[in-house]
Structure formats: C-alpha cells, structure tokens
Scaffold this active site. Sequence first.
Site, PDB file in Angstrom:
ATOM      1  CG  ASP A  57       4.175   3.571   0.331  1.00 26.66           C
ATOM      2  OD1 ASP A  57       4.819   3.709  -0.729  1.00 26.66           O
ATOM      3  OD2 ASP A  57       3.177   2.851   0.428  1.00 26.66           O
ATOM      4  NE  ARG A  86       2.055   4.797  -1.722  1.00 25.66           N
ATOM      5  CZ  ARG A  86       0.932   4.123  -1.917  1.00 25.66           C
ATOM      6  NH1 ARG A  86       0.048   4.550  -2.819  1.00 25.66           N
ATOM      7  NH2 ARG A  86       0.692   3.023  -1.245  1.00 25.66           N
ATOM      8  CB  SER A 112      -0.582  -4.215   4.166  1.00 25.34           C
ATOM      9  OG  SER A 112      -0.458  -2.915   3.638  1.00 25.34           O
ATOM     10  CG  ASP A 169      -2.187   0.911   8.118  1.00 28.53           C
ATOM     11  OD1 ASP A 169      -2.860  -0.128   8.184  1.00 28.53           O
ATOM     12  OD2 ASP A 169      -0.951   0.915   8.181  1.00 28.53           O
TER      13      ASP A 169
END
Length: 400
Positions: A121, A92, A173, A12
């Site tokens: 996310d 995050r 992923s 990504d």
Amino acid sequence: MKIVLAYSGGLDTSVILRWLIEQYQAEVIAYCANLGQEEELIGLEEKARKLGASKCIVEDLTEEFVKDYVFPMLRAGAIYENQYLLGTSIARPLIAKKQVEVARKEGADSLAHGATGKGNDQVRFELAYAALAPEFKVISPWREWSFQGREDLIAYAKKQGIEVPVSREKPYSMDRNILHISYESGVLEDPWQEPPQDLFRLTKSPEEAPNTPEVVELEFEEGNCVGVNGEKKSPVEILKSLNKLGAKHGIGRIDIVENRFVGIKSRGVYECPGGTILYFGHRQLETITLDREVMHLRDSFIPKYAELIYNGFWFSPERYFLQAAFDQSQRFVTGTVRLKLFKGQLYTLGRKSPYSLYNPKLATMEADQGAYDPKDATGFIKLQSLRLRTVAQSQKGLFG
C-alpha cells in the site's frame, strides 16, 4: 504545516494521527473514503477529533468506486496470480485521488498514509500521489518512527487511551470495502495455520451454507453487469445484492500466499462474494461472445494488467493503454448468464447473447449440415504438421 491523512480509524491510522501532531507540530485533517465499509464508519469523525484532528472528512465514494474502478477491472477480467480479485489494490488509487483533491481544497502541503514499510500500500499510495500531485510532501510514518510492529502500536494506543478494534489476542490487520474484506497478520502469518472461523465477518463457511442451491441470472451490457434476476440495478446495487447472495452460500473465500511488489511473500485471507460471482459470470458470457484470437490475446494481457493494479500503477500510461484494449474487446459482451450457487461453489447453467458466436450447425456432432466439411481438415492438419515432420526428419532425437 498542514497534513491530510488517509484515515480509516483502525489501529495504524489512529496512532498515526496522534503521532503526526506530536512529531510535526502540524495541523492534521483526517480524510476517510467511504467505499462501503459499513459499521467501520460509525463514530469515525468523533474519534478523529478526539485524537486531535482539526477536521475529519468522510466522503461517500461507493458509486464512483464500483462504476469507475471495480467495473473497469472486471471488464478486463483482472485477477492477480490467478486467485486474488484485487479488492484492496483497486481502492487505493481512488482514495489517493480524493485525498489529493481535499489537500488542494484545504490548502495543505503534505499527504500521509498508514501503510506499513513492508507492504504494497505504501507503493500504491505514493505512486498515485506522484502521478496526480508530485508537488506535495509525502509522510510515511511506518518508515520514520521507532515502533517495530503492531504490538508496539497496541501498547502505545493503550497508553494514550486510544480505542482500537484489535488486541494482542486478535491483532489482525483488516481492510474492507464493498468489493471485499482482507485479513493479514496474527496467526495468519503462519501459512500452515487454518484461519480461525471467527475471523470471517461476511461469508458463511461452505459447511454452514444452505443445503439447497440457488440460481441467479446476471445480465450484461458491453461487459458490465446491469441486472440481476431480470431487475435492472445500479453498479452499487448489483454488488450489494450479489455480496449478500454470495455470502449466504459461502462464495468468495480466498486464502493465498501472494508475492508483494516489494519482494516479500505474504499470506492474505479474503472474502469477495459479489466480485467472485461477477468475475465468474462475466467470463462465462465471454465464452460465446469473444472471438478466439481476441480472447487469447486479451488473456495474455491480464497478468500484466492485474500486476499494474496490484503494484500501484493505476494512473500510468500503460494501464490506460491496456484499459482501452480491454474495453474494445467488450463491445459485444452483452447477454445473460445463469449460475447456480451451492456450498461455496459456482456452476454455469446457461448463457445466451444476441451476439453469440456459437453456431450449432458448426458445433454439432450429428450429420453434416453443410457449414463445415470434415474433409477440409486433412489439408489443415497437413499444413500444421509440416514443420513438425521437417524437424523429425532432419533433427532426429530432439523429442526423445
């Protein structure tokens, strides 16, 4: 225009880096937080520059991550939907915080991330940006471009000559840090499909784990693990050693269908060996050091606290409020826990603390030693049952 992209080097963000340059005619600085990914960091800077980044900044945040993010979460006993130890979620806010710092230092005006338009996310990154730097423009390519899914990205990467660690056969992923590895997408999107064994990168399967159990002792001070098997260690050293130990014995594999904040159910597979051991051991020590009412009240707050982390509200007033309460409860969570690891399972062998509330004189089933008079229970039970007897007499039939 100058953009700081949260960059991992995966499919990504590799495509996003190239796309941002083309779409916005912008200078892009790739920012990668080293949170313990290990081999995934190899060649990252060179790859980012080949993709067109003006600069690639790789910053080692592992110690800060474990000490200031993972350990506070473990002190709170946080677990989402009774299964997920929040390995991706807790990373995050730190990445976003450091990304903001780099953007200010480099004179950038925009922040970008690679989170998908259906996932959690995107919310986590952007809530952190809003709390820390509301003045920056935020770019979310997955909500802007024409690509429909990961197959489109794989095709684009191939056309552009971008090397990525996925294929149509293995389009997983993956997110990794020192606390865990997560896997989504591909065959995992079928919740009836067993995860392929070649998916797992960290842990042995319980079937292949040693046939001999292993015992480990964890030493805690005020809710934080400070030592393993009698040896004092830093937070990072502790997590690394327990990751290795847990992985060896098949500890910490989790396969769940979780409820995303955006309203979608998602299947995720996780490996979290060291975190699972710490979570379990910490809880065992609390059983002898936490007052009953404190424990029960604290436990009632855990789902909310875990939800705040999962949904991206680490930098929120309510998370700070709850953290203060949890940390207050940990003042006497000091002592040692002895655990046995065997074939994917954890067993408690013992726990001790200088602040233990466990009193053998009260707990014994042998002859009364004067600390507790069983006859006192008669009045206690009579008072506790008063309202039940009142209901039974006045509202007959309520209970069938």
